[in-house]
Design a protein around this motif. Structure first.
Motif, PDB file in Angstrom:
ATOM      1  N   ALA A  37       0.833  -1.215   0.000  1.00  0.00           N
ATOM      2  CA  ALA A  37       0.000   0.000   0.000  1.00  0.00           C
ATOM      3  C   ALA A  37       0.863   1.260   0.000  1.00  0.00           C
ATOM      4  O   ALA A  37       0.596   2.212  -0.739  1.00  0.00           O
ATOM      5  N   LEU A  38       1.917   1.279   0.811  1.00  0.00           N
ATOM      6  CA  LEU A  38       2.800   2.456   0.857  1.00  0.00           C
ATOM      7  C   LEU A  38       3.552   2.639  -0.461  1.00  0.00           C
ATOM      8  O   LEU A  38       3.758   3.764  -0.917  1.00  0.00           O
ATOM      9  N   THR A  39       3.931   1.553  -1.070  1.00  0.00           N
ATOM     10  CA  THR A  39       4.621   1.630  -2.359  1.00  0.00           C
ATOM     11  C   THR A  39       3.694   2.163  -3.437  1.00  0.00           C
ATOM     12  O   THR A  39       4.095   2.991  -4.252  1.00  0.00           O
ATOM     13  N   LYS A  40       2.443   1.716  -3.422  1.00  0.00           N
ATOM     14  CA  LYS A  40       1.501   2.194  -4.437  1.00  0.00           C
ATOM     15  C   LYS A  40       1.209   3.685  -4.278  1.00  0.00           C
ATOM     16  O   LYS A  40       1.106   4.400  -5.266  1.00  0.00           O
ATOM     17  N   ILE A  41       1.105   4.166  -3.049  1.00  0.00           N
ATOM     18  CA  ILE A  41       0.865   5.602  -2.855  1.00  0.00           C
ATOM     19  C   ILE A  41       2.103   6.400  -3.275  1.00  0.00           C
ATOM     20  O   ILE A  41       2.003   7.470  -3.860  1.00  0.00           O
ATOM     21  N   SER A  42       3.261   5.840  -3.041  1.00  0.00           N
ATOM     22  CA  SER A  42       4.503   6.480  -3.462  1.00  0.00           C
ATOM     23  C   SER A  42       4.586   6.551  -4.987  1.00  0.00           C
ATOM     24  O   SER A  42       4.941   7.590  -5.548  1.00  0.00           O
ATOM     25  N   HIS A  43       4.218   5.473  -5.660  1.00  0.00           N
ATOM     26  CA  HIS A  43       4.226   5.458  -7.123  1.00  0.00           C
ATOM     27  C   HIS A  43       3.186   6.425  -7.689  1.00  0.00           C
ATOM     28  O   HIS A  43       3.426   7.053  -8.725  1.00  0.00           O
ATOM     29  N   PHE A  44       2.055   6.555  -7.013  1.00  0.00           N
ATOM     30  CA  PHE A  44       1.038   7.505  -7.460  1.00  0.00           C
ATOM     31  C   PHE A  44       1.604   8.924  -7.470  1.00  0.00           C
ATOM     32  O   PHE A  44       1.466   9.647  -8.451  1.00  0.00           O
ATOM     33  N   PHE A  45       2.250   9.315  -6.365  1.00  0.00           N
ATOM     34  CA  PHE A  45       2.798  10.671  -6.305  1.00  0.00           C
ATOM     35  C   PHE A  45       3.939  10.863  -7.294  1.00  0.00           C
ATOM     36  O   PHE A  45       4.085  11.935  -7.877  1.00  0.00           O
ATOM     37  N   ARG A  46       4.737   9.829  -7.518  1.00  0.00           N
ATOM     38  CA  ARG A  46       5.796   9.925  -8.514  1.00  0.00           C
ATOM     39  C   ARG A  46       5.203  10.131  -9.904  1.00  0.00           C
ATOM     40  O   ARG A  46       5.656  10.985 -10.669  1.00  0.00           O
ATOM     41  N   ASP A  47       4.160   9.365 -10.228  1.00  0.00           N
ATOM     42  CA  ASP A  47       3.545   9.470 -11.552  1.00  0.00           C
ATOM     43  C   ASP A  47       2.820  10.791 -11.750  1.00  0.00           C
ATOM     44  O   ASP A  47       2.875  11.378 -12.829  1.00  0.00           O
ATOM     45  N   ILE A  48       2.143  11.266 -10.718  1.00  0.00           N
ATOM     46  CA  ILE A  48       1.374  12.503 -10.852  1.00  0.00           C
ATOM     47  C   ILE A  48       2.309  13.714 -10.998  1.00  0.00           C
ATOM     48  O   ILE A  48       1.933  14.734 -11.568  1.00  0.00           O
ATOM     49  N   CYS A  49       3.534  13.587 -10.515  1.00  0.00           N
ATOM     50  CA  CYS A  49       4.504  14.676 -10.604  1.00  0.00           C
ATOM     51  C   CYS A  49       5.395  14.580 -11.841  1.00  0.00           C
ATOM     52  O   CYS A  49       6.306  15.389 -12.012  1.00  0.00           O
ATOM     53  N   SER A  50       5.152  13.604 -12.696  1.00  0.00           N
ATOM     54  CA  SER A  50       5.990  13.446 -13.884  1.00  0.00           C
ATOM     55  C   SER A  50       5.747  14.584 -14.867  1.00  0.00           C
ATOM     56  O   SER A  50       4.725  15.267 -14.822  1.00  0.00           O
ATOM     57  N   LYS A  52       5.306  14.416 -18.138  1.00  0.00           N
ATOM     58  CA  LYS A  52       4.357  14.129 -19.206  1.00  0.00           C
ATOM     59  C   LYS A  52       3.268  13.197 -18.686  1.00  0.00           C
ATOM     60  O   LYS A  52       3.548  12.173 -18.082  1.00  0.00           O
ATOM     61  N   LEU A  53       2.033  13.576 -18.945  1.00  0.00           N
ATOM     62  CA  LEU A  53       0.876  12.748 -18.606  1.00  0.00           C
ATOM     63  C   LEU A  53      -0.061  12.723 -19.802  1.00  0.00           C
ATOM     64  O   LEU A  53      -0.236  13.733 -20.482  1.00  0.00           O
ATOM     65  N   ASN A  54      -0.657  11.575 -20.057  1.00  0.00           N
ATOM     66  CA  ASN A  54      -1.702  11.539 -21.078  1.00  0.00           C
ATOM     67  C   ASN A  54      -3.011  11.118 -20.417  1.00  0.00           C
ATOM     68  O   ASN A  54      -3.041  10.699 -19.267  1.00  0.00           O
ATOM     69  N   VAL A  55      -4.096  11.228 -21.141  1.00  0.00           N
ATOM     70  CA  VAL A  55      -5.423  10.998 -20.586  1.00  0.00           C
ATOM     71  C   VAL A  55      -5.566   9.560 -20.079  1.00  0.00           C
ATOM     72  O   VAL A  55      -6.102   9.329 -18.998  1.00  0.00           O
ATOM     73  N   ASP A  56      -5.084   8.597 -20.846  1.00  0.00           N
ATOM     74  CA  ASP A  56      -5.185   7.193 -20.425  1.00  0.00           C
ATOM     75  C   ASP A  56      -4.442   6.956 -19.123  1.00  0.00           C
ATOM     76  O   ASP A  56      -4.914   6.229 -18.245  1.00  0.00           O
ATOM     77  N   HIS A  57      -3.287   7.563 -19.004  1.00  0.00           N
ATOM     78  CA  HIS A  57      -2.479   7.410 -17.792  1.00  0.00           C
ATOM     79  C   HIS A  57      -3.199   8.018 -16.583  1.00  0.00           C
ATOM     80  O   HIS A  57      -3.213   7.423 -15.505  1.00  0.00           O
ATOM     81  N   ILE A  58      -3.793   9.175 -16.761  1.00  0.00           N
ATOM     82  CA  ILE A  58      -4.516   9.836 -15.666  1.00  0.00           C
ATOM     83  C   ILE A  58      -5.727   9.002 -15.249  1.00  0.00           C
ATOM     84  O   ILE A  58      -6.000   8.857 -14.055  1.00  0.00           O
ATOM     85  N   GLU A  59      -6.431   8.441 -16.208  1.00  0.00           N
ATOM     86  CA  GLU A  59      -7.589   7.600 -15.880  1.00  0.00           C
ATOM     87  C   GLU A  59      -7.154   6.359 -15.096  1.00  0.00           C
ATOM     88  O   GLU A  59      -7.814   5.955 -14.133  1.00  0.00           O
ATOM     89  N   ARG A  60      -6.028   5.773 -15.484  1.00  0.00           N
ATOM     90  CA  ARG A  60      -5.514   4.608 -14.751  1.00  0.00           C
ATOM     91  C   ARG A  60      -5.083   4.999 -13.343  1.00  0.00           C
ATOM     92  O   ARG A  60      -5.357   4.281 -12.377  1.00  0.00           O
ATOM     93  N   LEU A  61      -4.447   6.164 -13.211  1.00  0.00           N
ATOM     94  CA  LEU A  61      -4.057   6.655 -11.889  1.00  0.00           C
ATOM     95  C   LEU A  61      -5.284   6.868 -11.002  1.00  0.00           C
ATOM     96  O   LEU A  61      -5.273   6.542  -9.812  1.00  0.00           O
ATOM     97  N   GLU A  62      -6.337   7.415 -11.586  1.00  0.00           N
ATOM     98  CA  GLU A  62      -7.562   7.675 -10.832  1.00  0.00           C
ATOM     99  C   GLU A  62      -8.183   6.372 -10.315  1.00  0.00           C
ATOM    100  O   GLU A  62      -8.616   6.281  -9.167  1.00  0.00           O
ATOM    101  N   THR A  63      -8.188   5.358 -11.151  1.00  0.00           N
ATOM    102  CA  THR A  63      -8.722   4.060 -10.742  1.00  0.00           C
ATOM    103  C   THR A  63      -7.855   3.424  -9.666  1.00  0.00           C
ATOM    104  O   THR A  63      -8.366   2.908  -8.661  1.00  0.00           O
ATOM    105  N   ASN A  64      -6.556   3.460  -9.859  1.00  0.00           N
ATOM    106  CA  ASN A  64      -5.633   2.812  -8.919  1.00  0.00           C
ATOM    107  C   ASN A  64      -5.581   3.506  -7.564  1.00  0.00           C
ATOM    108  O   ASN A  64      -5.414   2.840  -6.543  1.00  0.00           O
TER     109      ASN A  64
END
Length: 81
Positions: A37-50, A52-64
């Motif tokens: 759980a801690l790793t997934k929240i860490s990966h979420f913040f890493r991805d959201i701060c990247s 480049k983001l595309n719509v598909d990636h944001i939708e997957r982040l929202e679900t996860n």
């Protein structure tokens, strides 16, 4: 690094530290479900701060993140949130 202490870290360095090194550090110290759980929240913040983001990636982040928050709610007491 002097006396096992880190000096001169900027805020970005601290974010990188939290997003990449802390999950690795806790891998052997915590039970698998808590570490996951801690790793997934860490990966979420890493991805959201990247940069480049595309719509598909944001939708997957929202679900996860919904699943991750549910996992965290099962681990930590309600007052934590």
């Amino acid at each position: 690094m002097e006396e096992c202490r880190l000096y001169g870290l900027k805020s970005h360095d601290c974010h990188v530290f939290m997003q990449t090194l802390i999950p690795l550090t806790f891998r052997d110290l915590l039970p698998k479900r808590i570490w996951d759980a801690l790793t997934k929240i860490s990966h979420f913040f890493r991805d959201i701060c990247s940069s480049k983001l595309n719509v598909d990636h944001i939708e997957r982040l929202e679900t996860n993140i919904v699943k991750t928050i549910c996992k965290l709610e099962m681990i930590f007491p309600p007052l934590f949130f």
